[in-house]
Every structure is written in C-alpha cells, then in structure tokens.
Design an enzyme around this catalytic site. Structure first.
Site, PDB file in Angstrom:
ATOM      1  CG  HIS A   1      -0.372   0.162   2.555  1.00 48.35           C
ATOM      2  ND1 HIS A   1      -0.080   1.543   3.037  1.00 48.35           N
ATOM      3  CD2 HIS A   1       0.170  -0.383   3.485  1.00 48.35           C
ATOM      4  CE1 HIS A   1       0.399   1.452   4.071  1.00 48.35           C
ATOM      5  NE2 HIS A   1       0.726   0.035   4.367  1.00 48.35           N
TER       6      HIS A   1
ATOM      7  CG  ASP B   1       2.855   1.577   7.846  1.00 47.29           C
ATOM      8  OD1 ASP B   1       2.443   0.861   6.970  1.00 47.29           O
ATOM      9  OD2 ASP B   1       2.041   1.969   8.879  1.00 47.29           O
TER      10      ASP B   1
ATOM     11  CD  GLU C   1       1.565  -3.043   5.966  1.00 43.41           C
ATOM     12  OE1 GLU C   1       2.344  -2.238   6.451  1.00 43.41           O
ATOM     13  OE2 GLU C   1       0.347  -2.610   5.822  1.00 43.41           O
TER      14      GLU C   1
ATOM     15  CG  HIS D   1       1.041   4.459  12.357  1.00 43.11           C
ATOM     16  ND1 HIS D   1      -0.252   3.954  12.752  1.00 43.11           N
ATOM     17  CD2 HIS D   1       1.156   3.950  11.301  1.00 43.11           C
ATOM     18  CE1 HIS D   1      -0.706   2.923  11.852  1.00 43.11           C
ATOM     19  NE2 HIS D   1       0.290   3.042  10.780  1.00 43.11           N
TER      20      HIS D   1
ATOM     21  CD  GLU E   1      -2.503  -1.243   5.690  1.00 39.59           C
ATOM     22  OE1 GLU E   1      -2.592  -2.179   6.577  1.00 39.59           O
ATOM     23  OE2 GLU E   1      -2.284   0.025   6.059  1.00 39.59           O
ATOM     24  CD  GLU E   2      -1.073   3.004   7.307  1.00 37.39           C
ATOM     25  OE1 GLU E   2      -1.832   2.461   8.453  1.00 37.39           O
ATOM     26  OE2 GLU E   2       0.067   2.700   7.235  1.00 37.39           O
TER      27      GLU E   2
END
EC number: 3.4.-.-
Length: 976
Positions: A206, A218, A278, A351, A252-253
């Site tokens: 993604h 990520d 991922e 994140h 995706e997130e």
C-alpha cells in the site's frame, strides 16, 4: 540481564549449606569420584565434573550461542556495494526519499501527488526495461489505473469492535507482467472473462501513509521494493513463467480499503498466491509475520537472510496481535495462499514523524527487497499443481489446499519449514517412547540391583543387614528451588509493574531474569515437567493449529536424552549388595567406640575384580597416620554375623576423609558415586543447552521486540514482564543440573548485576528521544455550537505531564477520562481553531436528510469542503444501508447481525456528495446521531495549529500519532 539471579543463587547457597550441615551431623559417607582419582593420579581432566571445567565450558557454550543470536537480531545484513542484476539500489533509495517527503494519507492532496508519481515511475521502468532488453521476447506489461472500482462492505471479521459499514472508491494501481505460460488473451476486457491455466502471483504494497507519519517503512520500503520487482522481472534472464501482478493499493491505513477494492478488479480472479510487504516499525530486518501454509512458506526459505518464527502467526490467530494488514483480506476473503512480510520494530517510531528515510537504512531496504525477489521468483517459476485445484471453499479461489506449517530461522541464515502434522506426529511419539524407554531402563536397573536412585537403604541378602545408600538425597531440591526462584523472578516482574511499568519501553534487556538450580534429580524433574508441557502443546497443535510450541518438542527431546544418560550411568555402579558388603568391611576397619577387633572371614571378602573398581585390599584403608585413637589390631578387625547391627551403625559413622582421595568438591557426596562417569555431564549439557538457547533465545528476542513498546497502545505490561520471566527460567533451565559445580565468581558477579539492574529499573525514566512515548491526537468540533476540543490520548500519569507543557492549556480546564480508551486516558481542552476549511464552521459540511413515506427508510446526502472522507454515526445501530452507485460483494457482507452503527464514506473525488439510503430497525425509536467529515492533511503549517503547538512544546520523549482516521473531525447532530 539478570534481575533475580542473586536471589536465586542465595537461596541455592542456603540450601547447599543446610544440606552440607545435615551431612556432617549425620556423618554421611563422603564420595570419591573418578575424576578425583584421575586428578590425583593422572593429572587434570578438562571436561571433568569439577567447578572450573563446568564453569568455563558452560559459560562458553552459552556465550557462543547467545551472542550471535543478539547480533543477528539487531544488526541488518549489509546491502551489496554494487546493485545485483535487475535491481538498482541507488534508484530505490532515491525513490524512497521522494515518496516520503510529505505525509500522504488517502484523504490528502499529497496522496494524489504520490499516485501520479507512481504512475510515472511505473511507465518509466516499463519503458526502460523494453529498451534495455533490445528484443521482442520480453513479457507483456499491462498497467491499470483503477479509478472506476467502488465497493460497500463492513468490518465483520476484521475487528472485534462495533460494526462499521464502509463505502470506498479505489485509487489502486496494478501492473500485470504476463508469464510465459499464461493465457495470451486479454480475457479481462470481457465482462464475463475468466483466466485459464495456472493461477498467477500477487505482490501487494500500500502506498498511503498515516496522517502523522511519512511512511518510510509503513509502507515506503514495500512500495519501492515492488517497483524494483517490476524492474527485476522485466530484465532479460528473469522473465516470469507464471503471471505476476503488482498491486499498489491505496487506503490501507484507514480500513484495508484498497485490498477490499481489489476484489472487484478482474485480476483478482487470476492470482492464487500472494506476498504482502508491509511495515509496523521503522527499520531493522523484515520479518515473516504470517503464512497460510507450509507449501507457500518454503519459497520464503530460499531467501539469503530469512527471519521469522511461526509464533507471530499464532499470536494473530489467538488474538494477541489485534492490528491487521492486507493479508487478512487476501487470505480471509479471496482464499489466496501467501505470506505477510513486514518490519516490526521499534514501535515507538511507527505512525510518527520518525517513520522517515532518516531512521531507516539501505540495508533494511535490501533485506526486504532481497526477500521479496527470492520469494516471488520461486512462486512465479513454480509449475506444479500445489496452488491449483478445488479446495472446498465455495465462492473463493480454486487454488488447492495447503497444510498448516511450522517455521523458524537459524541465526538469520537458514530456515526450517515443515508441516504441523509432522510436529504433531513427533510430539505423540516422544510422549509415548521417552517414558517407556526410561521405565524399561529403570526396570533393568532394578533387575541388576543397580537402582541407587529413589533408594535410601539396601539390605544384605545373607544377613538382612542395612546399609545407607542416600539415594533420595536431594530428590525435592529441584522443585523447591525452582518454585522459589520462579516466584522471586515473577515477583520482580510485579514489582516493576507497580513501580516503573514502562521501563521496558526504552530498556527491554534490563528486565530479563535468569535463574539457577541444583542438579540433584534435576533431569528427572525436568523430564516430568517438559512431558506435561508437551502434552498441552500437542493438544493445541491438534485442536487449534498452534505451531509455536515447536520448541517444546525439541526441548523435551534433549531433556529425554540427557535424563536417559543419567540413568545409563547407573549401569557402571556395583550392585547395591556388593556396595553394601564393601561398606561394612570398610566400616569394620574404621576406628569407633564399638568396633570389633576381629578379622573378616574369607566369605566376607569381596570377589576379585568387583564392580567397585579395584580388588579389595585391607591396605587401601590404612592410609592415615596412626594416632592415639588408632586400634592396635587395626589390620585384624573382623565382624561376625552377630555384629552386623553395629556394622550398620558404623556405615553411617566416621569415614576417612583423606583429602588426596576425597577432594573438598565431592567429599559430601555418596561414596558409590566414585564409579559414575565424570565426563558424562558434557554430553548431557550439549544435548540440551544449544538447541534450547537457539530456539528459545530467538523466540525471546522476537517476543521482546514485538511487545516491549505496546504499552503505549494500552497493552498490558504485566503480560510482557511475566512472559520474559518465564522465558528466562526456561532458557537457563539447562544449567540447573550443573549449577552447583559453578565457582562463586559468576554467582557473585550476577548478584551485583541484579542489584544494579534492579536499582536502574526502579528509578530510571522509561522514555527517551529515541524511545518516545506515543500519544494520539484528535480535534473535535461541533459545527453548530462552535465547541472546539483538542485531545491527547495516552497512558497515565505521563499524559498529564505532556498536557501541562502545552501553552494553550495554561489557565484552562483540562478534562481527562479513561473509560473506553483501552487502558489509556483522554485529556481534552479548548483547542486552537483549525484552518482546514477557509469558511465559517457551519459551512464546512453540507447535508440533507429526507424521510421516506414508509417511515422505514431515510436518505442522507452529505458533502464536505476540502475533504473526501465523511461519516454518518448512529446512536442505535441501523439494519442496512446502500450508497448510490455502489456495488456489493456476497463474499464481503456490508452489514452484520447486529446492524451498523457507523458508515464511513471515502471518495477519490474532492468535495464529493454521497447519497446514502438507510434502513432502520424495528427497534429504532431513537433515530439520532451525527453527520461528520474529517480532515487528515497536515502538510501545511498553521492548518492545524493545535497539533503544531503540541509538536513544538511537548517533551522530547513524546511522539504524536493519530487517534482516528481524521486529525480534525467536524460534525452536526441530527434527530428524526
């Protein structure tokens, strides 16, 4: 490092001293071991069961196996200086830097820029590959910019939270590299087209990031690795035999949206296997998180530096890991068979704004890319039938049936893969064969009169005289000290949990806890303990498909062999009858107050060449200097049958303790132990220790890396501490049978380490700039009243320390609540006004609600300015909903048995208007809720001042991440 070693060793020393005191009080016969004979007569034995050999060899073995495990776990293999054929590492690194210049969540303008950039890069790589090949034999390349697909689905089966409905419009990019054996027709052009031949391979990454992270790992590394796969498989010499689909999915997130949308693309019917790449950390090694079956996992084993264990898959299956990846969709919805490879640490950067190119490396890029190349190369080259054929799953792909597997790496350089059924078969065999073998050995020993274990006395057959064997001595020492040391170790875990629960966040290895136990009967107790664990593991293997108990199988096998060796040693002892006769003769020649001054009769002498190890000679016991208490007729002592009672008494009495024959290390052991093989211990140690260190050491490090920073997300720290405590005992357990032979140096050193680490763990601040505490931000605005609340969610008490540093909270009321936030607290205050929309609050959202005549349906029309994501929230769940122009898929239900409490709306078009028809339940008397839109683009300064303020003034040890999909949420309430 050790926390409880000192306490454990102290308890061990107390037990040892108490035992020695008992021996002296009861005047137990001292032991004369073979190594003592060798030491005094033949020189030093480097592998004898004496303190220095045991200490040095045991320590060297542990260090030799543990140090490489730690090095492999923390150091990433270096990338090659020159790019291998078919890839360009410099180009890949440049792409990663470009991709991560800005936050690029789905609901941001930078996401559109990334989308366009990816299309350009894909076309450029495809064009350069054709030019590079210089021939027409290369594979056909088809590029799909999916700006047509949409889908309505729900969260059923994705998360154990309230049911959430989702409408999503795809922005996925797909690249199909036709394989040499693929159908040469463009079957996807037909509405009812179906692929023929063998299924293809999907590689998924993604390209969206979260709103608070740049997305380097990520999932930037995954994206640029997929771009390099396009380059690799369009390079001459690497053309695929089976078709390869590269999916760059978006969204995706926010809810795995892009993967769900792929279900509506024709190519989703073509791919039978997949590789999902991922990121859940910010660098390090890429880990094999999950795999659907043994057959597909074997292709990952071809990688140069495999890394992973089946423990991760079991953690997902048992619910210990609650987050999901696109793997869930490909496996659970489509029925594809494949792998989930991802970065996993450090979670403190996941994140956040530290998930950037600066905090990863080209080595990490190469580790993931090389694994992706080898795995994909194996899959696209495979021409067998393992991934084709009926599997009994209606509505899913016909890609054959796989078998549950077991896998783990060895030092990041080799990989073990086998079926769970194989593990189960070996488990059952060991459970049956090992006890039977020990029982048979014990029966044989009893038959031969050599079973000294579990025996306190033996009786002479000809007279009934009793001689002590001390065979029960130390029987219960192992469970006693194991219980004490384990209780102390776990007690320290509770102490840390109470005093400084987050110290593991920045110092994960300061809380590891080794333990030490005594050797008496240790292997027998270990055998019983591991047998029980293997029974439990076998049940879980069969009934729940849990494979991470594989280490117990190997552990039990090693312990079984070591235990058997202990019993086999007893065959070298004299029979208990011969030993008893010799003891009585020796006792009769020992001065005592009730000795008989008579010589032994001929029939009382031991036979020539007896099992005692040498022919009996009265001179053997006359090695002491005469004293005033020495009998004048010492060599002429004899005992008649009438005097066996006094002989028995003296067999427990004073015995010669000449230091040359009875070194101080063994003077208090049973005399019959002189015939035990002195070097047998090294075989036992090598059968148990290395495999335990390798398997449990890697499992322990993997578990620590995966969990030591989950506390910031509300996870239980106690589970981590107790888990580490239990693993500590299991890893050090192979030392327990030998630890009493260690010199005092190591226990003393570890006692000081215990004191130092305990003081550090109880007093050190748990967070730092490199191990930041994550707190989640959201700003909620009531667009009708203008109420504006900025909030941070984090663990207490640290969330209060962070909030106090924010200037806008000064002199204002800060409200903190903890209910509903998974062990965390939410602190809110009047926030600075956001500028995500250049208009008054009331104009941020346009909506209309119209009631149908049947009073069962309601139509919502909703649109937001400068956004493409809105929601409808209901106080009571609705029965069903439908978004105008959307499609549904029977494989993916869009509602659940309990209805839908929230509808999330995502559009590829900015300021889109959604039309949603809602069906109320019969119980829906309370028809009220909120219409809401969200804003997630924080790339421009001063757009969200409240977030900028927190970033500027929060402590250096705090990191900001998102709480929900939107950084800013604006809402209107409705009531019908």
């Amino acid at each position: 490092m050790p926390l409880s070693t000192g306490l454990t060793l102290s308890s061990l020393n107390v037990m040892e001293k108490a035992d020695n005191h008992y021996n002296m009080m009861t005047k137990q016969p001292p032991a004369l071991s073979p190594v003592d004979m060798v030491s005094s007569r033949r020189g030093f034995n480097p592998i004898a069961f004496t303190p220095w050999p045991v200490t040095i060899l045991s320590s060297l073995v542990y260090l030799a196996f543990i140090i490489p495990i730690i090095v492999v776990h923390h150091l990433v293999p270096p990338a090659p200086k020159e790019s291998p054929e078919g890839v360009d590492l410099k180009e890949a690194w440049h792409d990663l830097q470009h991709l991560t210049r800005q936050y690029h969540p789905y609901n941001s303008h930078s996401n559109d820029e990334v989308h366009q950039w990816l299309l350009k890069r894909i076309h450029a790589i495809s064009a350069s590959s054709s030019a590079r090949s210089g021939d027409t034999t290369g594979p056909d390349i088809f590029i799909f910019d999916d700006n047509q697909t949409n889908l309505t689905f729900s969260s059923v089966g994705v998360a154990a939270k309230s049911i959430t409905g989702v409408y999503f419009e795809s922005k996925n990019i797909l690249v199909y590299i036709r394989g040499a054996e693929d159908d040469q027709e463009e079957w996807w052009e037909s509405p009812d087209g179906e692929p023929s031949g063998k299924g293809g391979v999907l590689v998924n990454a993604h390209y969206d990031s979260v709103s608070t992270g740049y997305g380097a790992t990520d999932n930037g590394v995954g994206v640029i690795s997929t771009l390099q796969l396009l380059k690799y498989f369009t390079t001459p010499g690497h053309y695929p035999r089976k078709g390869l689909v590269l999916l760059f999915n978006d969204g995706e997130e926010d809810f795995l949206n892009g993967a769900y949308a792929f279900s509506q693309h024709p190519l989703s019917k073509f791919t039978h296997t997949f590789l999902n790449i991922e990121g859940a950390g910010a660098g390090g090694r890429a880990v094999l998180f999950r795999s659907t079956d043994t057959e597909v996992t074997r292709f990952y084993g071809n990688t140069e530096h495999p890394f992973g264990t089946v423990l991760a898959r079991d953690a997902f299956q048992l619910g210990f890991i609650r987050s999901e990846t696109d793997y869930h969709v490909f496996d659970g919805v489509f029925g594809m068979r494949g792998l989930d490879v991802a970065f996993m640490e450090p979670r403190s950067r996941y994140h956040t704004d530290q998930d950037d190119a600066r905090h990863t490396s080209i080595d990490s890029v190469w580790h993931m890319l090389s694994a992706a190349i080898k795995t994909t190369e194996g899959l696209v080259s495979y021409t067998g039938d393992a991934f084709d054929g009926d599997n009994g799953n209606d509505g899913k792909l016909n890609n054959g049936a796989g078998t549950l597997g077991v896998w783990f790496d060895f030092y990041g350089s080799s990989f073990a893969v086998f079926e769970l059924n194989t593990l189960f078969g070996h488990s059952v065999a060991l459970l049956v064969v090992a006890p039977l073998l020990l029982i048979a050995t014990c029966v044989t020993l009893y038959t031969l009169d050599k079973m000294y274990m579990f025996s306190m006395y033996t009786y002479l057959s000809e007279s009934g005289g009793q001689v002590s064997l001390y065979g029960l001595r130390g029987l219960f020492r192992f469970p006693l000290i194991l219980g004490i040391s384990t209780a102390l170790t776990i007690g320290l875990a509770f102490l840390l949990m109470k005093a400084n629960p987050f110290i593991i966040y920045s110092s994960p290895y300061a809380v590891w806890n080794p333990s030490a136990l005594h050797r008496a009967y240790a292997f027998t107790w270990m055998f019983g303990m591991m047998w029980v664990l293997l029974v439990i593991a076998t049940v879980y293997q069969k009934q729940h498909g849990i494979a991470s108990s594989y280490f117990i199988v190997f552990y039990f096998a090693g312990v079984s062999i070591a235990t058997w060796i202990s019993y086999l040693e007893l065959f070298g002892l004299p029979t208990t009858q011969d030993y008893a006769r010799r003891q009585i003769r020796i006792t009769d020649r020992t001065p005592s107050s009730d000795s008989r001054l008579l010589a032994p009769s001929a029939d009382e002498l031991p036979p020539s060449g007896s099992a005692a190890g040498h022919d009996f000679n009265p001179e053997d016991v006359e090695d002491e200097e005469p004293t005033e208490s020495t009998s004048l007729l010492r060599g002429q002592q004899r005992t008649t049958f009438a005097n066996y009672a006094s002989a028995r008494s003296n067999s427990d009495g004073n015995i010669s303790t000449n230091a040359s024959l009875h070194p101080k290390d063994h003077r208090l052991e049973q005399r019959w132990s002189i015939n035990l093989i002195s070097s047998a211990w090294i075989l036992q140690f090598l059968f148990v220790a290395p495999i335990v260190i390798i398997l449990l050491g890697q499992l322990g490090l993997f578990l620590t890396s995966a969990t030591y920073q989950i506390g910031a997300d509300g996870g239980s720290q106690l589970v981590i501490y107790v888990g580490i405590a239990v693993l500590s005992v299991l890893i050090l357990l192979p030392l327990f049978p030998f630890i009493h032979r260690f010199t005092y140096h190591i226990p003393t050193f570890l006692l000081f380490v215990l004191i130092g680490t305990l003081v550090y763990n109880l007093t050190a601040f748990p967070f730092s700039h490199s191990n930041r505490l994550k707190v989640a931000f959201v700003q909620e605005i009531d667009l009708e009243t203008g109420k504006n609340q900025a909030s941070l969610v984090g663990v207490e008490p640290y969330i209060h320390d962070i909030v106090r540093t924010i200037p806008s909270t000064t002199g204002k009321e800060v409200s903190c609540i903890s209910r509903g936030y998974g062990g965390r607290a939410k602190c809110s205050w009047d926030g600075l006004k956001p500028r995500v929309v250049d208009a008054p609050y009331k104009e941020w959202i346009t909506y209309n609600i119209s009631q149908a005549k049947d009073d069962k349906h309601t139509r919502f029309e909703i649109s937001g300015k400068n956004t493409r994501a809105c929601k409808i929230l209901f106080d009571s769940p609705i029965a069903d909903f439908k978004v105008l122009g959307s499609v549904t898929d029977e494989r993916i239900p869009h509602t659940g048995p309990k209805g839908v409490s929230e509808i999330r709306l995502w559009s590829r078009t900015w300021e889109n208007t959604w039309t949603v028809d809602v069906e109320w339940t019969k119980k829906n008397a309370n028809r009220q809720g909120k219409v809401m839109c969200i804003w997630s683009d924080d790339n421009d300064l001063k757009v969200i001042p409240a977030l900028d303020e927190i970033r500027n003034f929060a402590p250096a040890w705090a990191a900001i991440t998102k709480l929900r999909d939107g950084l800013v949420e604006g809402s209107h309430s409705f009531k019908l």
